[in-house]
Design a protein around this motif. Structure first.
Motif, PDB file in Angstrom:
ATOM      1  N   THR A   1       0.774  -9.251  -9.758  1.00 47.26           N
ATOM      2  CA  THR A   1      -0.118  -8.971  -8.636  1.00 47.26           C
ATOM      3  C   THR A   1       0.516  -7.963  -7.685  1.00 47.26           C
ATOM      4  OG1 THR A   1      -1.133 -11.179  -8.756  1.00 47.26           O
ATOM      5  CG2 THR A   1      -1.324  -9.989  -6.659  1.00 47.26           C
ATOM      6  N   LEU A   2       1.814  -8.115  -7.442  1.00 44.98           N
ATOM      7  CA  LEU A   2       2.506  -7.153  -6.580  1.00 44.98           C
ATOM      8  C   LEU A   2       2.508  -5.767  -7.205  1.00 44.98           C
ATOM      9  CD1 LEU A   2       5.619  -9.109  -5.209  1.00 44.98           C
ATOM     10  CD2 LEU A   2       3.318  -8.911  -4.266  1.00 44.98           C
ATOM     11  N   ILE A   3       2.728  -5.706  -8.519  1.00 40.91           N
ATOM     12  CA  ILE A   3       2.694  -4.412  -9.202  1.00 40.91           C
ATOM     13  C   ILE A   3       1.313  -3.783  -9.073  1.00 40.91           C
ATOM     14  CG2 ILE A   3       2.788  -3.287 -11.464  1.00 40.91           C
ATOM     15  CD1 ILE A   3       5.517  -3.921 -10.382  1.00 40.91           C
ATOM     16  N   THR A   4       0.276  -4.591  -9.254  1.00 35.96           N
ATOM     17  CA  THR A   4      -1.093  -4.072  -9.144  1.00 35.96           C
ATOM     18  C   THR A   4      -1.371  -3.514  -7.753  1.00 35.96           C
ATOM     19  OG1 THR A   4      -1.897  -5.632 -10.814  1.00 35.96           O
ATOM     20  CG2 THR A   4      -3.534  -4.692  -9.305  1.00 35.96           C
ATOM     21  N   GLU A   5      -0.931  -4.242  -6.727  1.00 27.46           N
ATOM     22  CA  GLU A   5      -1.172  -3.794  -5.357  1.00 27.46           C
ATOM     23  C   GLU A   5      -0.381  -2.517  -5.043  1.00 27.46           C
ATOM     24  OE1 GLU A   5      -3.381  -4.924  -3.421  1.00 27.46           O
ATOM     25  OE2 GLU A   5      -3.929  -6.759  -4.495  1.00 27.46           O
ATOM     26  N   MET A   6       0.856  -2.429  -5.517  1.00 29.88           N
ATOM     27  CA  MET A   6       1.634  -1.215  -5.293  1.00 29.88           C
ATOM     28  C   MET A   6       1.050  -0.044  -6.067  1.00 29.88           C
ATOM     29  SD  MET A   6       5.621  -2.530  -4.941  1.00 29.88           S
ATOM     30  CE  MET A   6       5.703  -3.607  -6.366  1.00 29.88           C
ATOM     31  N   ASP A   7       0.615  -0.313  -7.304  1.00 33.09           N
ATOM     32  CA  ASP A   7      -0.018   0.736  -8.110  1.00 33.09           C
ATOM     33  C   ASP A   7      -1.253   1.302  -7.407  1.00 33.09           C
ATOM     34  OD1 ASP A   7       1.784   0.710 -10.154  1.00 33.09           O
ATOM     35  OD2 ASP A   7       0.552  -0.458 -11.546  1.00 33.09           O
ATOM     36  N   GLU A   8      -1.996   0.432  -6.761  1.00 37.16           N
ATOM     37  CA  GLU A   8      -3.220   0.869  -6.076  1.00 37.16           C
ATOM     38  C   GLU A   8      -2.917   1.932  -5.022  1.00 37.16           C
ATOM     39  OE1 GLU A   8      -5.809  -1.548  -3.061  1.00 37.16           O
ATOM     40  OE2 GLU A   8      -6.483  -2.066  -5.099  1.00 37.16           O
ATOM     41  N   GLU A   9      -1.805   1.757  -4.310  1.00 41.87           N
ATOM     42  CA  GLU A   9      -1.436   2.730  -3.284  1.00 41.87           C
ATOM     43  C   GLU A   9      -0.908   4.025  -3.897  1.00 41.87           C
ATOM     44  OE1 GLU A   9      -2.375   2.271  -0.228  1.00 41.87           O
ATOM     45  OE2 GLU A   9      -3.155   0.346  -0.961  1.00 41.87           O
ATOM     46  N   ILE A  10      -0.227   3.913  -5.031  1.00 42.16           N
ATOM     47  CA  ILE A  10       0.229   5.120  -5.735  1.00 42.16           C
ATOM     48  C   ILE A  10      -0.975   5.933  -6.208  1.00 42.16           C
ATOM     49  CG2 ILE A  10       1.431   5.991  -7.774  1.00 42.16           C
ATOM     50  CD1 ILE A  10       3.349   4.936  -5.715  1.00 42.16           C
ATOM     51  N   VAL A  11      -1.962   5.257  -6.781  1.00 46.24           N
ATOM     52  CA  VAL A  11      -3.166   5.938  -7.268  1.00 46.24           C
ATOM     53  C   VAL A  11      -3.893   6.632  -6.125  1.00 46.24           C
ATOM     54  CG1 VAL A  11      -5.450   5.571  -8.291  1.00 46.24           C
ATOM     55  CG2 VAL A  11      -3.445   4.457  -9.287  1.00 46.24           C
ATOM     56  N   LYS A  12      -3.913   6.014  -4.944  1.00 48.37           N
ATOM     57  CA  LYS A  12      -4.554   6.655  -3.789  1.00 48.37           C
ATOM     58  C   LYS A  12      -3.857   7.965  -3.444  1.00 48.37           C
ATOM     59  CE  LYS A  12      -6.320   2.509  -1.452  1.00 48.37           C
ATOM     60  NZ  LYS A  12      -6.177   1.655  -0.236  1.00 48.37           N
ATOM     61  N   ILE A  13      -2.521   7.961  -3.480  1.00 47.24           N
ATOM     62  CA  ILE A  13      -1.780   9.197  -3.202  1.00 47.24           C
ATOM     63  C   ILE A  13      -2.097  10.260  -4.243  1.00 47.24           C
ATOM     64  CG2 ILE A  13       0.522  10.220  -2.938  1.00 47.24           C
ATOM     65  CD1 ILE A  13       1.548   7.453  -2.133  1.00 47.24           C
ATOM     66  N   GLN A  14      -2.246   9.817  -5.508  1.00 43.98           N
ATOM     67  CA  GLN A  14      -2.529  10.760  -6.590  1.00 43.98           C
ATOM     68  C   GLN A  14      -3.927  11.358  -6.502  1.00 43.98           C
ATOM     69  OE1 GLN A  14      -1.745   8.062  -9.838  1.00 43.98           O
ATOM     70  NE2 GLN A  14       0.324   8.874 -10.181  1.00 43.98           N
ATOM     71  N   ASN A  15      -4.869  10.610  -5.943  1.00 43.29           N
ATOM     72  CA  ASN A  15      -6.268  11.029  -5.978  1.00 43.29           C
ATOM     73  C   ASN A  15      -6.817  11.581  -4.671  1.00 43.29           C
ATOM     74  OD1 ASN A  15      -6.464  10.316  -8.676  1.00 43.29           O
ATOM     75  ND2 ASN A  15      -7.149   8.233  -8.222  1.00 43.29           N
ATOM     76  N   GLU A  16      -6.114  11.339  -3.563  1.00 47.57           N
ATOM     77  CA  GLU A  16      -6.598  11.853  -2.283  1.00 47.57           C
ATOM     78  C   GLU A  16      -5.420  12.157  -1.369  1.00 47.57           C
ATOM     79  OE1 GLU A  16      -7.910   7.984   0.149  1.00 47.57           O
ATOM     80  OE2 GLU A  16      -8.795   8.076  -1.876  1.00 47.57           O
ATOM     81  N   LEU A  17      -5.603  13.128  -0.510  1.00 44.97           N
ATOM     82  CA  LEU A  17      -4.534  13.507   0.408  1.00 44.97           C
ATOM     83  C   LEU A  17      -4.328  12.417   1.450  1.00 44.97           C
ATOM     84  CD1 LEU A  17      -5.391  17.270   1.074  1.00 44.97           C
ATOM     85  CD2 LEU A  17      -3.797  16.323  -0.608  1.00 44.97           C
ATOM     86  N   ILE A  18      -3.083  12.157   1.802  1.00 49.91           N
ATOM     87  CA  ILE A  18      -2.825  11.226   2.892  1.00 49.91           C
ATOM     88  C   ILE A  18      -3.325  11.866   4.192  1.00 49.91           C
ATOM     89  CG2 ILE A  18      -0.815  10.320   1.672  1.00 49.91           C
ATOM     90  CD1 ILE A  18       0.944  11.692   3.786  1.00 49.91           C
ATOM     91  N   SER A  19      -3.553  11.063   5.200  1.00 52.77           N
ATOM     92  CA  SER A  19      -4.120  11.584   6.438  1.00 52.77           C
ATOM     93  C   SER A  19      -3.121  12.493   7.155  1.00 52.77           C
ATOM     94  CB  SER A  19      -4.516  10.432   7.362  1.00 52.77           C
ATOM     95  OG  SER A  19      -3.363   9.784   7.875  1.00 52.77           O
ATOM     96  N   GLU A  20      -3.653  13.387   7.965  1.00 50.17           N
ATOM     97  CA  GLU A  20      -2.799  14.254   8.778  1.00 50.17           C
ATOM     98  C   GLU A  20      -1.919  13.419   9.703  1.00 50.17           C
ATOM     99  OE1 GLU A  20      -2.001  17.266   8.911  1.00 50.17           O
ATOM    100  OE2 GLU A  20      -3.567  18.539   8.061  1.00 50.17           O
TER     101      GLU A  20
END
Length: 439
Positions: free
Chosen positions: A339-358
Motif C-alpha cells: 500500500t505504501l508503494i502504491t501511494e508513493m508510486d501515485e505521486e511519482i506518476v503525477k510528477i511524470q504526467n503533470e508539472l508541479i505547481s509554481e
C-alpha cells in the motif's frame, strides 16, 4: 510605499547573499602530485587541515572488503615520530579536535585547531602520509575496534543493514554492491603484507588533496606545506576499471530480516547516474519535493492526512559512479507494505504526467538556496566542499557556482527525468521485515 520598501529590502538581501557566498581559494599541485587548496578566512582564529584520499570501499578486492574503513582507524595508530596511542592526546592538548570518515568513494581526515597551531596540523597529516607504522599490533587492535563498531552501528542497530540489502539487489557487478564497513572475516583473513600493500597503493600524494582553510597566512602556510609534504615520494598511478551494470528492465523483489526491529519497512530503489550527471541534480530536487520536510508531498499525504505511515522518505544517494534513488516507508498499524508503494508510486506518476505547481517549485528552489548557504557557513564545511568538488567534479569553483545548476533546472526537466528513471520496471523492491525464530 510599503511595496517599494519590500522590493528594496529583497534586492539588498539578494545582493548580500550573492556576495556572502563567494568563497575565494587558491589551488596548485606539488611536484609529487599532491593537490593543495587554500582558503583564507581571518574572521575567527580557527584553522582546519584536511586530506581527502580518493579511496573508498569500491577500491577493495572482493575478498578483502572493509580495508578503506579499516585504514580510517589504522592510520591514527601512530607513526615513526608519533608514539602509538598518542595521536589524539597531541591534538587535544593543543586545543584541537580531529576525526575521519569513509564512504564508497573516499576517505577524509581532518584536524581543527586554533590558528596558531596550523603547523601542527600539517605535520600530523604529513606524518600520516610519510611515516605510518603499520604493524601487527596496530592491525590486531583496530580489528577489535572495527568489530565493535559494526556490532553497535550495524548488527545491533534497528534498520542498520537496510541500505546494504538494497545495494546487494541494485548492484550485481560494480563494487557498490558491498558495504563500507566490509565483512569481518575478510579483515580476519588479511595478512600484514596485504594491509601494507593497500597503504602503499592508495595513501600517496598523487591520490590526495590537502585543504587548509581558515585563519591562515598563505605565504607562510605554503612554505610549511612544501617543507612537510614536498619530500614525500609520488606513488604509482592508480588505474580504475570497474565493471558496468546492465540496465534493470523488470522489477526485482527481495526480502531481508532484522532481529532488531518490530515494525517492517519497504524500499523502492532505482539505479541512477553518478553525482556529476545533471540528471542527478534534478533527482535531488525531486527528492526535496517529495519528502523535504513535513509540508512535502509524501509526508503530508501518507503520514499526516492518510495516517498510513510512521515515516516516508525520498533520498538521492549520490555516489561517484552510480547513484541510488530510494523511496522508503515504515507503515502505521496493519497497513500493507505494498500500500505504501502504491501511494508513493501515485505521486511519482503525477510528477511524470503533470508539472508541479509554481508555488511548490519556488519552495524547492528556496530549500536549495538555504542548503547552499548552510554548506558554506563554516570552515569545516568549506574545506570538505572544496575537496569534494575538485576530486569528483574536477571543478573546485563549483563551491561558488553549483547553486546556478539548481537555479537552471525547470519543472519540465523534473518531469522528463522522473519519466526517464522512476519507473516500476527499473527498480528494486525490498521488504525489510522483523526476524523471528523461523528466519
Amino acid at each position: 510605499m510599503k511595496k517599494q520598501i519590500y522590493s528594496l529590502s529583497l534586492l539588498l538581501l539578494v545582493t548580500l547573499f550573492t556576495n556572502a557566498q563567494n568563497v575565494e581559494f587558491e589551488e596548485y599541485d606539488l611536484d609529487n602530485g599532491l593537490h593543495v587548496i587554500l582558503h583564507q578566512d581571518n574572521t575567527a582564529p580557527v584553522v582546519i587541515t584536511s586530506v581527502f584520499y580518493h579511496v573508498g570501499s569500491k577500491d577493495e578486492q572482493p575478498d578483502r572488503t572493509g580495508f578503506a574503513h579499516f585504514f580510517e582507524h589504522l592510520l591514527f595508530e601512530g607513526t615513526e615520530n608519533i608514539e602509538r596511542g598518542k595521536w589524539f592526546e597531541i591534538v587535544t592538548s593543543h586545543g584541537g579536535t580531529n576525526n575521519a570518515t569513509t564512504d564508497f568513494d573516499r576517505t577524509y581526515y581532518y584536524e581543527i585547531f586554533p590558528s596558531n597551531n596550523v603547523e601542527l596540523g600539517l605535520w600530523l597529516e604529513s606524518e600520516r602520509l610519510l611515516h605510518p607504522v603499520i604493524n601487527q599490533i596496530g592491525v590486531d587492535t583496530q580489528n577489535e575496534v572495527v568489530k565493535e563498531e559494526k556490532r553497535l552501528r550495524v548488527d545491533n542497530q534497528p534498520y542498520g543493514n537496510l541500505l546494504a540489502e538494497v545495494q546487494k539487489l541494485l548492484f550485481k557487478k560494480h563494487p557498490y554492491k558491498g558495504t563500507v564497513i566490509g565483512e569481518m572475516e575478510h579483515l580476519d583473513a588479511a595478512t600484514l603484507d596485504e594491509f601494507q600493500a593497500f597503504n602503499k597503493k592508495f595513501y600517496v600524494p598523487n591520490n590526495g588533496t590537502l585543504v587548509v582553510a581558515g585563519d591562515i597566512d598563505k605565504p607562510a602556510v605554503k612554505k610549511m606545506i612544501q617543507d612537510y609534504f614536498g619530500p614525500i615520494p609520488r606513488g604509482a598511478e592508480i588505474e580504475r576499471n570497474f565493471p558496468k551494470e546492465d540496465p534493470i528492465t523488470q522489477e526485482i523483489r527481495g526480502k531481508a530480516y532484522d532481529a532488531n526491529i518490530q515494525i517492517p519497512a519497504v524500499v523502492a530503489a532505482y539505479r541512477i547516474p553518478g553525482m556529476t550527471d545533471r540528471d542527478s541534480y534534478v533527482l535531488s530536487m525531486i527528492s526535496s519535493y517529495l519528502s523535504g520536510g513535513k509540508s512535502s508531498v509524501l509526508y503530508k499525504k501518507i503520514v499526516d492526512e492518510q495516517k498510513q505511515a510512521l515515516a516516508v522518505q525520498a533520498v538521492n544517494l549520490s555516489l561517484e559512479d552510480y547513484g541510488a534513488y530510494i523511496l522508503f516507508g515504515i507503515p502505521l498499524g496493519d497497513v500493507a507494505l505494498d500500500t505504501l508503494i502504491t501511494e508513493m508510486d501515485e505521486e511519482i506518476v503525477k510528477i511524470q504526467n503533470e508539472l508541479i505547481s509554481e508555488r511548490d517549485f519556488q519552495k524547492i528552489q528556496n530549500q536549495f538556496e538555504n542548503n547552499f548557504v548552510s554548506s558554506n557557513s563554516s570552515v569545516e564545511g568549506i574545506a570538505g566542499s572544496l575537496a569534494t568538488y575538485y576530486n569528483y567534479y574536477g571543478d573546485t569553483n563549483l563551491i561558488n557556482t553549483e547553486i546556478d545548476i539548481y537555479r537552471s533546472i525547470t519543472r519540465e526537466e523534473m518531469q522528463k527525468v522522473a519519466k526517464k528513471y522512476l519507473n516500476p520496471n527499473q527498480r528494486v523492491i525490498l521488504e525489510y521485515l522483523p526476524k523471528n525464530d523461523d528466519q
